[in-house]
Each structure stands twice: as C-alpha cells, then as structure tokens.
Design an enzyme around this catalytic site. Structure first.
Site, mmCIF file in Angstrom:
data_model
loop_
_atom_site.group_PDB
_atom_site.id
_atom_site.type_symbol
_atom_site.label_atom_id
_atom_site.label_comp_id
_atom_site.label_asym_id
_atom_site.label_seq_id
_atom_site.Cartn_x
_atom_site.Cartn_y
_atom_site.Cartn_z
ATOM 1 N N ASP A 88 47.573 -14.852 -41.528
ATOM 2 C CA ASP A 88 48.932 -15.356 -41.270
ATOM 3 C C ASP A 88 49.616 -15.729 -42.585
ATOM 4 O OD1 ASP A 88 51.174 -15.923 -39.771
ATOM 5 O OD2 ASP A 88 50.527 -17.931 -39.175
ATOM 6 N N TYR B 133 55.088 -28.575 -39.153
ATOM 7 C CA TYR B 133 54.404 -28.282 -37.905
ATOM 8 C C TYR B 133 53.770 -26.916 -38.065
ATOM 9 C CZ TYR B 133 57.276 -32.132 -36.370
ATOM 10 O OH TYR B 133 57.851 -33.363 -36.264
ATOM 11 N N GLY B 134 52.447 -26.861 -38.147
ATOM 12 C CA GLY B 134 51.772 -25.579 -38.347
ATOM 13 C C GLY B 134 51.501 -24.904 -37.018
ATOM 14 N N PHE C 63 48.776 -24.788 -35.446
ATOM 15 C CA PHE C 63 47.907 -25.606 -34.601
ATOM 16 C C PHE C 63 47.795 -27.021 -35.121
ATOM 17 C CE2 PHE C 63 46.377 -21.212 -34.340
ATOM 18 C CZ PHE C 63 46.557 -20.995 -32.986
ATOM 19 N N GLY C 64 48.904 -27.710 -35.336
ATOM 20 C CA GLY C 64 48.792 -29.093 -35.783
ATOM 21 C C GLY C 64 50.080 -29.603 -36.384
ATOM 22 N N VAL D 220 51.736 -32.122 -39.454
ATOM 23 C CA VAL D 220 51.389 -32.667 -40.770
ATOM 24 C C VAL D 220 52.343 -33.801 -41.133
ATOM 25 C CG1 VAL D 220 51.020 -32.124 -43.203
ATOM 26 C CG2 VAL D 220 50.565 -30.391 -41.464
#
EC number: 2.7.11.24
Length: 527
Positions: free
Chosen positions: A264, A146-147, A149-150, A152
């Site tokens: 980041d 889980y990044g 903004f999204g 995977v």
C-alpha cells in the site's frame, strides 16, 4: 521544510562507489543554503482535546530512594502498576463516553492540574515519585491521522517530554484473520531497524488479559506526509524530489531485503518530518513475499491510483515489483504535482496505463486472468506515448524520465528493483544530500564528515512469518500478543500506560477507524 545545502563531494561518491568509509573534505557546513521551507499543513479540528501519555514503575525512574529499600520500592511500583490496570476496579478497560455523546474539551481547571490530569499517557507513578517538570506546558494531544487500520494521535512522552505518535489498533480480537493481521503488523514494527521505515519505539502496557482489547504503539512523530506536501502550494525543488525519492527507495530496499511486500505504497503512507526525513509507514496490508507461485495472494491491496497492472489484471501471484510500480506513480506525482493515473474505476485505471505504455505483449500479460487479457485484446492496439512524461514539469529531465520509465514497466519481471534504482545516476545528488546533512548513519567531526560504509543497508536475517502457521484461535493469539508486548518492554525504561481520566483519551478511544470509502477498493472481478 528545508534541506541543507551541500556541494558535490568527491570523497563521498568515492565512498559510495568503493563501499568504504571516508571522511569528507574539511569545510564545515556552517552556512547551509536552505531550500524553500515546506511547513506542514495545519489540521483544523473543532476541539483540541486536552493533552494524553503517563512513565511505569517509578522504581526504574528513581533508583535511589532514601526512604525505602529498593525491594520495597519495586513492590510499591508493582502495586501501583497493578492498580492502574486492575480489572477489579475498572469494569471496562477504559471508560468510554456515553453513546452518541461527542467528547468535548476538558472542563476549565488550573492549567498545571489540568495538564497533569489530562496527559493521555502516563508513567506508572507511586506516591514517592514526582511528575516530570515538562508536564506543565504541554501541547494538547490531538488526532493526526487515520490509517487503514487504526487512529494516530500526537502525544507527549512523560518520561522525556518528547512529542511522539500514539497509534491505536482497535478491535484487534474480533476474529482470527484480524488477530493475525495485527500481530503481523506489530511484529514488523518491532522488527524494523531503519531510518526510512517507521518502527515501534514502545508499546503501552497491556491491561490484564481479560480486559485486553486494543493495542497502543508509540512511534516517532512526523510532521507531515507526501500527500499533504504534494497538494500544498509550496514549490518542490528538484532537490526535494531527489531526496524524497532516494529515501523511499532506500526504505523499500530494506523492506524488500527482509522479504516484505508493503502492498500500500502511496503518498499518504510516506511520512515526512520538518528536516525532510521520510519514513514508510502503515504496514496494515504488508506481508511476506510468497515464493510459491501456486499459492494465491489476496487482490484487495494497494489504493487504486498506485495499483500495478498485474493486480489490476487479476494476477493471483505477484512480487515486490508491485511496490516499485507505486513508487513510479509517486515519482511522477512529485514531478507533475498531480496523480499520474487518476481513473474512476479499476478498468479505466488499466486503460490509462496502456494509453501511456502502449498495448502490452502477451508475454507481459502471462499472469493476468483471461477476462483481463480479453479486455486488452478487444480494444484498439495502442502505441506507447512515454515521451509525454517530459511534459510533467521542467524537472522531468532526461535522467528523471529514464529512471521513471524503468519503474513504469508493464511486465513486473522487467521492472527495476529498489536496489538497482538506487544505483541510477539520477539519485546521486539525493544520496549526497541525505548523507551529508540528514542521516543518522554518518557523522561530522572537526575534520569533516565521516561516512558510513553502507549507504543503503539491508536486513539479515529476513522477517520470519512462520509464527502465523500455528495460530488457530482468537484466545491463543490474544495470549501470544499479550506475552509478546510484555517481552518488548524496553530494558530499564519505565513502562507507559494510558491515563483513562484524560479528556483527550476519552476522545481518542471513541474515534473510529477509516470509513469503508477510505479503504483500498475491492478488486475487480473480471468476467
């Protein structure tokens, strides 16, 4: 996770120093000395949703069709593609699970039928095409990360049976800021061409623009990341540390040459595969370097432990040196197997940094805001305690600490660049190992290794973000992104689309983005 063994190779070093291509000495590497294996930690998930990716126009897969003309085949394929994404038949783009209902595993069914139906991503088939053979024994699709903004997922590409990563960028079109950020990340993923930077292999076919809400990007699948490796119990040899640091800096040199700040860099954003190849990922916070010092830049960047002092001190303008600071923190973490500056708050973060580096000069604090300067000057005057870095581990040799001290410099203008860090002797062995048996840019022949003429390539031209200046409405950006994705469809490859019937997919679309606590913390407001 093993590294192949390698002997120092004079010809390779000559190639590096002279910048020319050279064939290596003629001994073959049949007997690699494998380093301790670092298997990726297993993810424990309560349910493994059944397998999820479908290939697009079957005409592209089977150019020779006995029973139809190629034009008819193309038309049939186009019709199949249209039906798959036809807004008339599918009110929502994808059926989502009922509110509050957890997506469960798919109902039991014969394995083959289930596998084919469950594949999340499928090609646009029409009736004459046949499923690729490998759909019969496919691994289930599952979430892998889980990044910022999204979400995977790991899925199978039905065109070749390879496992790939599928990243969902949800809620793209909520507002103009979100649209611009996603478009920037998407353009970057398609722009990057470097083995240590994650890039887009494909983008799934978007539906009709009226139903276009999410973007799905296919990238290479990596088995682990540096965070998982650092916290695992497996020993990390100095060879591992050198080859990881070499690749981080090699990728960063490329990004910085493109005029991009990652903003980041942290262990979780450094993906590693089973051959120890490392790729920088997650460009959700990346941006083009701002050369005009009067233009303010956002401070909501970089996870706190890896945040450079100039950002902690409220500087309104910063450079790509912030990424190098983060790399220094990670280098120390690779050596000591613990976070170098692990503070509870941004102010304590700054205090831990000055405990190590000593009180900065006024010159080094010139870009800081007044409140931050006052905080430093109010406190006791501290002497630097850099020799403590030798106690990180037995691998903290003189060369290692020397390079680390060039990265952990308070004044960003005096911090080493990625390019100069790569020239440091500490990284010679990492370069040798990477190019002797891990890279794709050099190759082996019957007479030995042929090395590339450029070990750490840069990009030309730079990444161009002028497209952002003219974006003025959500609808306009949506149309531009929709068109951009259609133009990206890679040549004659069959386009991929989502199989909305897949159980895994239903779980995928209901999965949420990182919770606020996982986001980089908000900046400190200095009084």
């Amino acid at each position: 996770m093993s590294l192949c063994g390698t002997r120092a190779n004079a010809k390779m070093m000559a190639a590096y120093n002279g910048g020319t291509s050279a064939a290596a000495a003629g001994h073959h590497h049949h007997h690699h000395h494998h380093l301790p294996h670092l298997p990726p930690p297993h993810l424990h998930h309560h349910h493994h949703p059944q397998h999820h990716l479908h290939p697009g126009s079957a005409a592209a897969v089977h150019p020779v069709q006995q029973h139809t003309s190629s034009a008819a085949a193309a038309a049939a394929a186009a019709a199949a593609a249209a039906a798959m994404l036809n807004p008339g038949q599918q009110q929502p783009y994808f059926p989502s699970p009922a509110p509050g209902q957890a997506p469960g595993p798919a109902a039991a069914a014969p394995a083959q039928v289930q596998a084919a139906a469950a594949a999340t991503v499928k090609a646009h088939h029409h009736q004459h095409s046949h499923h690729p053979q490998q759909q019969l024994d496919i691994e289930p699709d599952r979430p892998i990360g889980y990044g910022a903004f999204g979400v995977v997922w790991s899925v199978t590409d039905p065109r070749d049976g390879k496992r790939v990563a599928l990243k969902k960028m949800p809620n793209v079109f909520q507002n103009l800021v979100s649209c611009k950020r996603v478009f920037r990340e998407l353009k970057m993923l398609c722009f990057f061409k470097h083995d240590n930077v994650l890039s887009a292999l494909d983008i799934l076919q978007p539906p009709h623009i009226d139903y276009f809400e999410e973007i799905y990007v296919v990238t290479e699948l990596m088995q682990s990341d540096l965070h998982k490796i650092i916290v695992s119990p497996q020993p990390l040899s100095s060879d591992h540390v050198k080859v990881f640091l070499y690749q981080i800096l090699r990728g960063l040199k490329y990004l910085h040459s493109a005029g991009i700040l990652h903003r980041d860099i942290k262990p979780g954003n450094l993906l590693v595969n089973s051959n120890c190849v490392l790729k920088i990922c997650d460009f959700g916070l990346a941006r083009v370097e701002e050369l005009d010092e009067s233009r303010h830049m956002t401070q909501e960047v970089v996870t706190q432990y890896y945040r450079a002092p100039e950002i902690l001190m409220g500087s309104r303008h910063y450079s790509n040196a912030i990424d190098i600071w983060s790399v220094g923190c990670i280098f120390a973490e690779l050596l000591g197997r613990r976070i170098l500056f692990q503070a509870q708050s941004p102010i304590q973060q700054l205090d831990l940094i000055t405990d190590l580096l000593g009180t900065p000069s006024l010159e080094a604090m010139r870009t800081a805001c007044e409140g931050a300067k006052a905080h430093i000057l109010r406190g006791p005057h501290k002497q630097p305690s850099l020799p403590v870095l030798y106690t990180l581990s037995s691998q903290a040799t003189h060369e290692a600490v020397h390079l680390l001290c060039r990265m952990l410099v308070f004044d960003p203008s005096k911090r080493i660049s990625a390019k100069d860090a790569l020239a440091h002797p500490y990284l010679d062995e990492g370069r040798l190992r990477y190019h002797t048996c891990m890279c794709k840019c050099c190759f082996s022949t019957s007479t030995g290794r042929v090395y590339t003429s450029d070990f750490e390539p840069v990009t030309n031209p730079k990444f161009d973000d002028t497209f952002e200046k003219n974006l003025s409405s959500v609808r306009q950006v949506k149309e531009i992104i929709h068109q951009f994705i259609l133009e990206q469809q890679k040549g004659n490859r069959v386009p991929l689309c989502i199989n909305p019937q897949s159980a895994a997919f239903k779980s995928f679309i209901s999965s949420t983005v990182a919770q606020p606590s996982e986001m980089p913390p908000s900046p400190l407001v200095w009084e």
